[in-house]
Design a protein around this motif. Structure first.
Motif, PDB file in Angstrom:
ATOM      1  N   GLY A  14       0.782  -1.225   0.000  1.00 57.11           N
ATOM      2  CA  GLY A  14       0.000   0.000   0.000  1.00 57.11           C
ATOM      3  C   GLY A  14       0.817   1.280   0.000  1.00 57.11           C
ATOM      4  N   LEU A  15       2.103   1.183  -0.304  1.00 56.81           N
ATOM      5  CA  LEU A  15       2.975   2.356  -0.336  1.00 56.81           C
ATOM      6  C   LEU A  15       3.194   2.808  -1.784  1.00 56.81           C
ATOM      7  N   TYR A  16       3.031   4.087  -2.035  1.00 55.88           N
ATOM      8  CA  TYR A  16       3.365   4.685  -3.330  1.00 55.88           C
ATOM      9  C   TYR A  16       4.878   4.550  -3.505  1.00 55.88           C
ATOM     10  N   CYS A  17       5.335   4.215  -4.703  1.00 48.62           N
ATOM     11  CA  CYS A  17       6.774   3.996  -4.905  1.00 48.62           C
ATOM     12  C   CYS A  17       7.259   4.656  -6.191  1.00 48.62           C
ATOM     13  N   GLU A  18       8.391   5.299  -6.072  1.00 49.37           N
ATOM     14  CA  GLU A  18       9.072   5.895  -7.222  1.00 49.37           C
ATOM     15  C   GLU A  18      10.556   5.596  -7.070  1.00 49.37           C
ATOM     16  N   PHE A  19      11.238   5.344  -8.204  1.00 52.14           N
ATOM     17  CA  PHE A  19      12.689   5.125  -8.146  1.00 52.14           C
ATOM     18  C   PHE A  19      13.346   5.680  -9.396  1.00 52.14           C
ATOM     19  N   HIS A  20      14.651   5.878  -9.287  1.00 56.03           N
ATOM     20  CA  HIS A  20      15.455   6.177 -10.462  1.00 56.03           C
ATOM     21  C   HIS A  20      16.845   5.581 -10.246  1.00 56.03           C
ATOM     22  N   ILE A  21      17.561   5.444 -11.358  1.00 62.62           N
ATOM     23  CA  ILE A  21      18.887   4.837 -11.350  1.00 62.62           C
ATOM     24  C   ILE A  21      19.889   5.838 -11.901  1.00 62.62           C
ATOM     25  N   ASP A  22      20.980   6.045 -11.179  1.00 61.62           N
ATOM     26  CA  ASP A  22      22.119   6.814 -11.673  1.00 61.62           C
ATOM     27  C   ASP A  22      23.239   5.834 -11.980  1.00 61.62           C
ATOM     28  N   GLU A  23      24.048   6.157 -12.967  1.00 64.41           N
ATOM     29  CA  GLU A  23      25.206   5.318 -13.288  1.00 64.41           C
ATOM     30  C   GLU A  23      26.476   6.154 -13.132  1.00 64.41           C
ATOM     31  N   THR A  24      27.308   5.724 -12.198  1.00 67.86           N
ATOM     32  CA  THR A  24      28.566   6.396 -11.895  1.00 67.86           C
ATOM     33  C   THR A  24      29.681   5.761 -12.714  1.00 67.86           C
ATOM     34  N   PRO A  25      30.591   6.553 -13.268  1.00 68.75           N
ATOM     35  CA  PRO A  25      31.711   5.956 -14.007  1.00 68.75           C
ATOM     36  C   PRO A  25      32.495   4.973 -13.129  1.00 68.75           C
ATOM     37  N   GLN A  26      32.821   3.828 -13.705  1.00 68.71           N
ATOM     38  CA  GLN A  26      33.517   2.786 -12.948  1.00 68.71           C
ATOM     39  C   GLN A  26      34.896   3.211 -12.494  1.00 68.71           C
ATOM     40  N   ASP A  27      35.527   4.140 -13.225  1.00 74.61           N
ATOM     41  CA  ASP A  27      36.882   4.545 -12.842  1.00 74.61           C
ATOM     42  C   ASP A  27      36.884   5.567 -11.699  1.00 74.61           C
ATOM     43  N   LEU A  28      35.711   5.859 -11.132  1.00 72.14           N
ATOM     44  CA  LEU A  28      35.624   6.745  -9.968  1.00 72.14           C
ATOM     45  C   LEU A  28      35.191   5.967  -8.730  1.00 72.14           C
ATOM     46  N   TRP A  29      35.657   4.726  -8.628  1.00 72.36           N
ATOM     47  CA  TRP A  29      35.184   3.829  -7.577  1.00 72.36           C
ATOM     48  C   TRP A  29      36.338   2.982  -7.058  1.00 72.36           C
ATOM     49  N   MET A  30      36.497   2.928  -5.745  1.00 72.69           N
ATOM     50  CA  MET A  30      37.477   2.047  -5.091  1.00 72.69           C
ATOM     51  C   MET A  30      36.793   1.366  -3.912  1.00 72.69           C
ATOM     52  N   ILE A  31      37.304   0.206  -3.553  1.00 69.76           N
ATOM     53  CA  ILE A  31      36.798  -0.526  -2.394  1.00 69.76           C
ATOM     54  C   ILE A  31      37.982  -0.879  -1.506  1.00 69.76           C
ATOM     55  N   ASP A  32      37.968  -0.342  -0.301  1.00 70.07           N
ATOM     56  CA  ASP A  32      38.998  -0.662   0.688  1.00 70.07           C
ATOM     57  C   ASP A  32      40.409  -0.511   0.108  1.00 70.07           C
ATOM     58  N   GLY A  33      40.596   0.549  -0.673  1.00 70.61           N
ATOM     59  CA  GLY A  33      41.902   0.828  -1.255  1.00 70.61           C
ATOM     60  C   GLY A  33      42.239   0.058  -2.520  1.00 70.61           C
ATOM     61  N   HIS A  34      41.283  -0.683  -3.065  1.00 70.79           N
ATOM     62  CA  HIS A  34      41.507  -1.478  -4.281  1.00 70.79           C
ATOM     63  C   HIS A  34      40.626  -0.973  -5.412  1.00 70.79           C
ATOM     64  N   TRP A  35      41.202  -0.925  -6.607  1.00 71.13           N
ATOM     65  CA  TRP A  35      40.368  -0.718  -7.787  1.00 71.13           C
ATOM     66  C   TRP A  35      39.651  -2.039  -8.054  1.00 71.13           C
ATOM     67  N   PRO A  36      38.347  -2.007  -8.230  1.00 68.93           N
ATOM     68  CA  PRO A  36      37.639  -3.259  -8.507  1.00 68.93           C
ATOM     69  C   PRO A  36      38.125  -3.900  -9.798  1.00 68.93           C
TER      70      PRO A  36
END
Length: 140
Positions: free
Chosen positions: A98-120
């Motif tokens: 019974g909840l109204y729902c709206e969403f959208h998706i953004d896509e971030t460039p993969q080269d602007l992302w690191m995990i725990d000091g590692h490039w994925p």
């Protein structure tokens, strides 16, 4: 990494419902081979007086902002399939409650992302498969 921000009314989800929602989100992405630890789901409770739709306070709306980094939809058909998959995933946690729902998706460039000091690692590579099996970042 898929990062989900779920903005919802105060009390819309209890702790178990949040875990189930997040498990469904995680399952969608691990089904495509992504490591489970890539998937982050954040729940943000918003008081009715601070959640306005069309300028009117609402206590029955959910707004989801999804950030895709690890994978991007490459064309209009893929974007449509992605949107439809997310809509199906959201339905039991929103509209069917019974909840109204709206969403959208953004896509971030993969080269602007690191995990725990590692490039994925590159998508679908042996290194990414290792990360998925180990469920943690490993130097490669």
């Amino acid at each position: 990494m898929p990062l989900w921000h779920v903005y919802h009314p105060v009390g819309a989800y209890d702790a178990q419902q949040k875990r189930e929602f997040a498990a469904d989100v995680t399952g969608l992405y691990t089904g495509f081979g992504l490591p489970a630890f890539y998937v982050v789901t954040l729940f943000h409770e918003v008081p009715e007086e601070s959640f306005l739709v069309g300028g009117v306070p609402t206590g029955g709306a959910v707004r989801v902002v999804v950030e895709h980094i690890a994978r991007h939809a490459t064309d209009a058909a893929a974007r449509k399939l992605t949107g439809e998959a997310l809509d199906r995933l959201l339905a039991p946690h929103t509209r069917e409650r019974g909840l109204y729902c709206e969403f959208h998706i953004d896509e971030t460039p993969q080269d602007l992302w690191m995990i725990d000091g590692h490039w994925p690692p590159p998508p679908r590579s042996e290194a990414e498969q290792l990360w998925a099996r180990e469920n943690r970042p490993i130097p490669y």
